[in-house]
Write an enzyme that holds these catalytic residues in place. Structure first.
Site, PDB file in Angstrom:
ATOM      1  N   ALA A  66     -43.846  58.113 -93.660  1.00 52.19           N
ATOM      2  CA  ALA A  66     -44.176  58.665 -92.327  1.00 52.19           C
ATOM      3  C   ALA A  66     -45.391  57.999 -91.694  1.00 52.19           C
ATOM      4  O   ALA A  66     -45.972  58.538 -90.771  1.00 52.19           O
ATOM      5  CB  ALA A  66     -44.370  60.172 -92.414  1.00 52.19           C
ATOM      6  N   ASN A  98     -36.923  60.006 -96.291  1.00 58.09           N
ATOM      7  CA  ASN A  98     -36.818  59.141 -95.108  1.00 58.09           C
ATOM      8  C   ASN A  98     -37.164  57.683 -95.390  1.00 58.09           C
ATOM      9  O   ASN A  98     -36.664  56.794 -94.707  1.00 58.09           O
ATOM     10  CB  ASN A  98     -37.749  59.706 -94.018  1.00 58.09           C
ATOM     11  CG  ASN A  98     -37.929  58.741 -92.866  1.00 58.09           C
ATOM     12  OD1 ASN A  98     -37.036  58.554 -92.040  1.00 58.09           O
ATOM     13  ND2 ASN A  98     -39.093  58.089 -92.811  1.00 58.09           N
ATOM     14  N   SER A 126     -27.660  56.542 -92.478  1.00 55.36           N
ATOM     15  CA  SER A 126     -27.502  55.710 -91.287  1.00 55.36           C
ATOM     16  C   SER A 126     -26.019  55.667 -90.943  1.00 55.36           C
ATOM     17  O   SER A 126     -25.168  55.755 -91.847  1.00 55.36           O
ATOM     18  CB  SER A 126     -27.989  54.290 -91.579  1.00 55.36           C
ATOM     19  OG  SER A 126     -27.526  53.398 -90.577  1.00 55.36           O
ATOM     20  N   TYR A 178     -27.800  47.488 -97.661  1.00 51.77           N
ATOM     21  CA  TYR A 178     -28.283  48.640 -96.886  1.00 51.77           C
ATOM     22  C   TYR A 178     -27.164  49.669 -96.692  1.00 51.77           C
ATOM     23  O   TYR A 178     -27.359  50.871 -96.917  1.00 51.77           O
ATOM     24  CB  TYR A 178     -28.797  48.131 -95.540  1.00 51.77           C
ATOM     25  CG  TYR A 178     -29.416  49.177 -94.646  1.00 51.77           C
ATOM     26  CD1 TYR A 178     -30.711  49.640 -94.861  1.00 51.77           C
ATOM     27  CD2 TYR A 178     -28.703  49.697 -93.565  1.00 51.77           C
ATOM     28  CE1 TYR A 178     -31.279  50.590 -94.020  1.00 51.77           C
ATOM     29  CE2 TYR A 178     -29.269  50.645 -92.720  1.00 51.77           C
ATOM     30  CZ  TYR A 178     -30.559  51.083 -92.951  1.00 51.77           C
ATOM     31  OH  TYR A 178     -31.119  52.026 -92.118  1.00 51.77           O
ATOM     32  N   LYS A 236     -26.942  53.572 -98.016  1.00 47.56           N
ATOM     33  CA  LYS A 236     -26.826  54.708 -97.100  1.00 47.56           C
ATOM     34  C   LYS A 236     -25.525  55.491 -97.344  1.00 47.56           C
ATOM     35  O   LYS A 236     -25.505  56.712 -97.203  1.00 47.56           O
ATOM     36  CB  LYS A 236     -26.912  54.227 -95.645  1.00 47.56           C
ATOM     37  CG  LYS A 236     -28.269  53.608 -95.286  1.00 47.56           C
ATOM     38  CD  LYS A 236     -29.404  54.577 -95.518  1.00 47.56           C
ATOM     39  CE  LYS A 236     -30.751  54.065 -95.058  1.00 47.56           C
ATOM     40  NZ  LYS A 236     -31.845  55.026 -95.312  1.00 47.56           N
TER      41      LYS A 236
HETATM   42  P1  NAP Z   1     -39.896  51.739 -90.450  1.00 49.43           P
HETATM   43  O1  NAP Z   1     -40.398  51.862 -89.063  1.00 49.43           O
HETATM   44  O2  NAP Z   1     -39.744  50.399 -91.073  1.00 49.43           O
HETATM   45  O3  NAP Z   1     -40.819  52.662 -91.401  1.00 49.43           O
HETATM   46  C1  NAP Z   1     -40.529  52.738 -92.786  1.00 49.43           C
HETATM   47  C2  NAP Z   1     -41.450  53.751 -93.436  1.00 49.43           C
HETATM   48  O4  NAP Z   1     -41.097  53.832 -94.830  1.00 49.43           O
HETATM   49  C3  NAP Z   1     -42.921  53.356 -93.392  1.00 49.43           C
HETATM   50  O5  NAP Z   1     -43.700  54.535 -93.323  1.00 49.43           O
HETATM   51  C4  NAP Z   1     -43.130  52.672 -94.749  1.00 49.43           C
HETATM   52  O6  NAP Z   1     -44.492  52.712 -95.218  1.00 49.43           O
HETATM   53  C5  NAP Z   1     -42.241  53.534 -95.623  1.00 49.43           C
HETATM   54  N1  NAP Z   1     -41.822  52.894 -96.850  1.00 49.43           N
HETATM   55  C6  NAP Z   1     -41.186  51.705 -97.002  1.00 49.43           C
HETATM   56  N2  NAP Z   1     -40.957  51.475 -98.305  1.00 49.43           N
HETATM   57  C7  NAP Z   1     -41.451  52.542 -98.999  1.00 49.43           C
HETATM   58  C8  NAP Z   1     -41.533  52.903-100.365  1.00 49.43           C
HETATM   59  N3  NAP Z   1     -41.056  52.101-101.328  1.00 49.43           N
HETATM   60  N4  NAP Z   1     -42.123  54.079-100.701  1.00 49.43           N
HETATM   61  C9  NAP Z   1     -42.628  54.896 -99.748  1.00 49.43           C
HETATM   62  N5  NAP Z   1     -42.577  54.618 -98.437  1.00 49.43           N
HETATM   63  C10 NAP Z   1     -41.998  53.451 -98.075  1.00 49.43           C
HETATM   64  O7  NAP Z   1     -38.444  52.424 -90.589  1.00 49.43           O
HETATM   65  P2  NAP Z   1     -37.700  53.458 -89.617  1.00 49.43           P
HETATM   66  O8  NAP Z   1     -36.952  52.689 -88.613  1.00 49.43           O
HETATM   67  O9  NAP Z   1     -38.640  54.515 -89.193  1.00 49.43           O
HETATM   68  O10 NAP Z   1     -36.618  54.077 -90.624  1.00 49.43           O
HETATM   69  C11 NAP Z   1     -36.844  55.291 -91.325  1.00 49.43           C
HETATM   70  C12 NAP Z   1     -35.548  55.682 -92.044  1.00 49.43           C
HETATM   71  O11 NAP Z   1     -34.498  55.819 -91.081  1.00 49.43           O
HETATM   72  C13 NAP Z   1     -35.074  54.624 -93.046  1.00 49.43           C
HETATM   73  O12 NAP Z   1     -34.504  55.257 -94.166  1.00 49.43           O
HETATM   74  C14 NAP Z   1     -34.009  53.874 -92.268  1.00 49.43           C
HETATM   75  O13 NAP Z   1     -33.070  53.283 -93.114  1.00 49.43           O
HETATM   76  C15 NAP Z   1     -33.413  55.000 -91.454  1.00 49.43           C
HETATM   77  N6  NAP Z   1     -32.704  54.523 -90.247  1.00 49.43           N
HETATM   78  C16 NAP Z   1     -33.364  53.832 -89.272  1.00 49.43           C
HETATM   79  C17 NAP Z   1     -32.649  53.418 -88.152  1.00 49.43           C
HETATM   80  C18 NAP Z   1     -33.305  52.667 -87.014  1.00 49.43           C
HETATM   81  O14 NAP Z   1     -32.593  52.265 -86.093  1.00 49.43           O
HETATM   82  N7  NAP Z   1     -34.628  52.483 -87.006  1.00 49.43           N
HETATM   83  C19 NAP Z   1     -31.293  53.683 -88.056  1.00 49.43           C
HETATM   84  C20 NAP Z   1     -30.655  54.378 -89.067  1.00 49.43           C
HETATM   85  C21 NAP Z   1     -31.379  54.798 -90.166  1.00 49.43           C
HETATM   86  P3  NAP Z   1     -45.544  51.497 -94.853  1.00 49.43           P
HETATM   87  O15 NAP Z   1     -45.939  51.706 -93.403  1.00 49.43           O
HETATM   88  O16 NAP Z   1     -46.680  51.721 -95.770  1.00 49.43           O
HETATM   89  O17 NAP Z   1     -44.798  50.229 -95.074  1.00 49.43           O
END
Ligand code: NAP
Length: 247
Positions: free
Chosen positions: A12, A90, A142, A155, A159
């Site tokens: 988060a 998440n 996703s 990925y 998911k």
């Molecule tokens: P994001 O902006 O890249 O943020 C990812 C978050 O996860 C960051 O807080 C990151 O921490 C943390 N993280 C990454 N690896 C980790 C680990 N090993 N342990 C703990 N925390 C970790 O991603 P987002 O777009 O918000 O996506 C959030 C979720 O929604 C994901 O599961 C993604 O697959 C899903 N999703 C996203 C989309 C989209 O269009 N964006 C669509 C479908 C699903 P740091 O800041 O420290 O790196």
């Protein structure tokens, strides 16, 4: 809607998880959240949440892909907050490439961070939820886990795995008053999607009936429903938040 409750949200410090934390805090929820490496962002966010919404907030640097670290995290959060009512798995990453080029490392990293993490955290909090005979678990999947996507075999597999995991957990623990659902975002504007070039983004948006990318708040509002008492008869479901991209 979540007054007096506590949520643990993984990942988060940015993006969807950050939006979730803000919407939940606005609704009176105490927030424990994790991050991988964004120490400064997370510390600033912890303070911002507490100052803006008057709730208890704490960030933990914890690798969701690590089984032992997840167990330690659950113990620390329960000790700090007294109880946890909502778990949101998440945290997620992408390592996109075509199968011909995909390395074993790219496969493992994505499966461990996106799918094994849901097992790690659910397992770590399960006894706590069973003891309370209550809990809402939300897994961030996703639409790609439903449709598949070229260049995202790792990925999409992670998911899709989360959806099967969600349904199985819902069946196992429904009788104990614990619910487990998944949310499937479509194209959401975060740092994860910022990496895509303009043409790819336009092509995505053209396929969306609502003709726009989603926001972290759009996803957070769906999670708010699943976390709150408005959804006490909803479990084992996957709620698509994708502007109608997948029906
Ligand atoms: P994001 O902006 O890249 O943020 C990812 C978050 O996860 C960051 O807080 C990151 O921490 C943390 N993280 C990454 N690896 C980790 C680990 N090993 N342990 C703990 N925390 C970790 O991603 P987002 O777009 O918000 O996506 C959030 C979720 O929604 C994901 O599961 C993604 O697959 C899903 N999703 C996203 C989309 C989209 O269009 N964006 C669509 C479908 C699903 P740091 O800041 O420290 O790196």
């Amino acid at each position: 809607m979540l007054q007096g409750k506590t949520a643990l949200i993984t990942g988060a410090s940015r993006g969807i998880g950050k939006g979730l934390a803000e919407v939940f805090a606005k609704n009176g929820c105490n927030i424990a959240f994790t991050y991988a490496s964004s120490v400064e962002k997370a510390m600033a966010f912890e303070k911002e949440l507490a100052d803006t919404y008057g709730i208890k907030a704490k960030g933990y640097q914890s690798n969701a892909a690590d089984f032992k670290a997840s167990d330690d995290l659950a113990n620390a959060v329960i000790a700090d907050f007294g109880k946890v009512d909502i778990l949101i798995n998440n945290a997620g990453i992408t390592r996109d490439t075509l199968m011909l080029r995909m390395t074993e490392e790219q496969w493992d990293e994505v499966i461990d961070t996106n799918l094994k993490s849901a097992f790690n955290l659910t397992k770590a909090f399960l006894k706590h939820f069973l003891g309370n005979r209550a809990g809402s678990i939300i897994n961030m999947t996703s639409i790609v886990g439903i449709t598949g996507n070229a260049g995202q075999a790792n990925y999409a597999a992670s998911k899709a795995g989360m959806i099967g995991f969600t349904k199985s957990v819902a069946k196992e623990i429904g009788s104990r008053g614990i619910r487990c659902n998944a949310v499937a975002p479509g194209f959401i504007e975060t740092e994860m999607t910022e990496a895509l070039n303009a043409d790819v983004k336009k092509a995505w948006v053209d396929t969306i009936p609502l003709k726009r990318g989603g926001t972290p708040e759009d996803v957070a509002n769906a999670c708010l429903f699943l976390a709150s008492d408005l959804s006490t008869y909803v479990t084992g479901q996957t709620l698509n938040v994708c502007g109608g991209m997948v029906m």
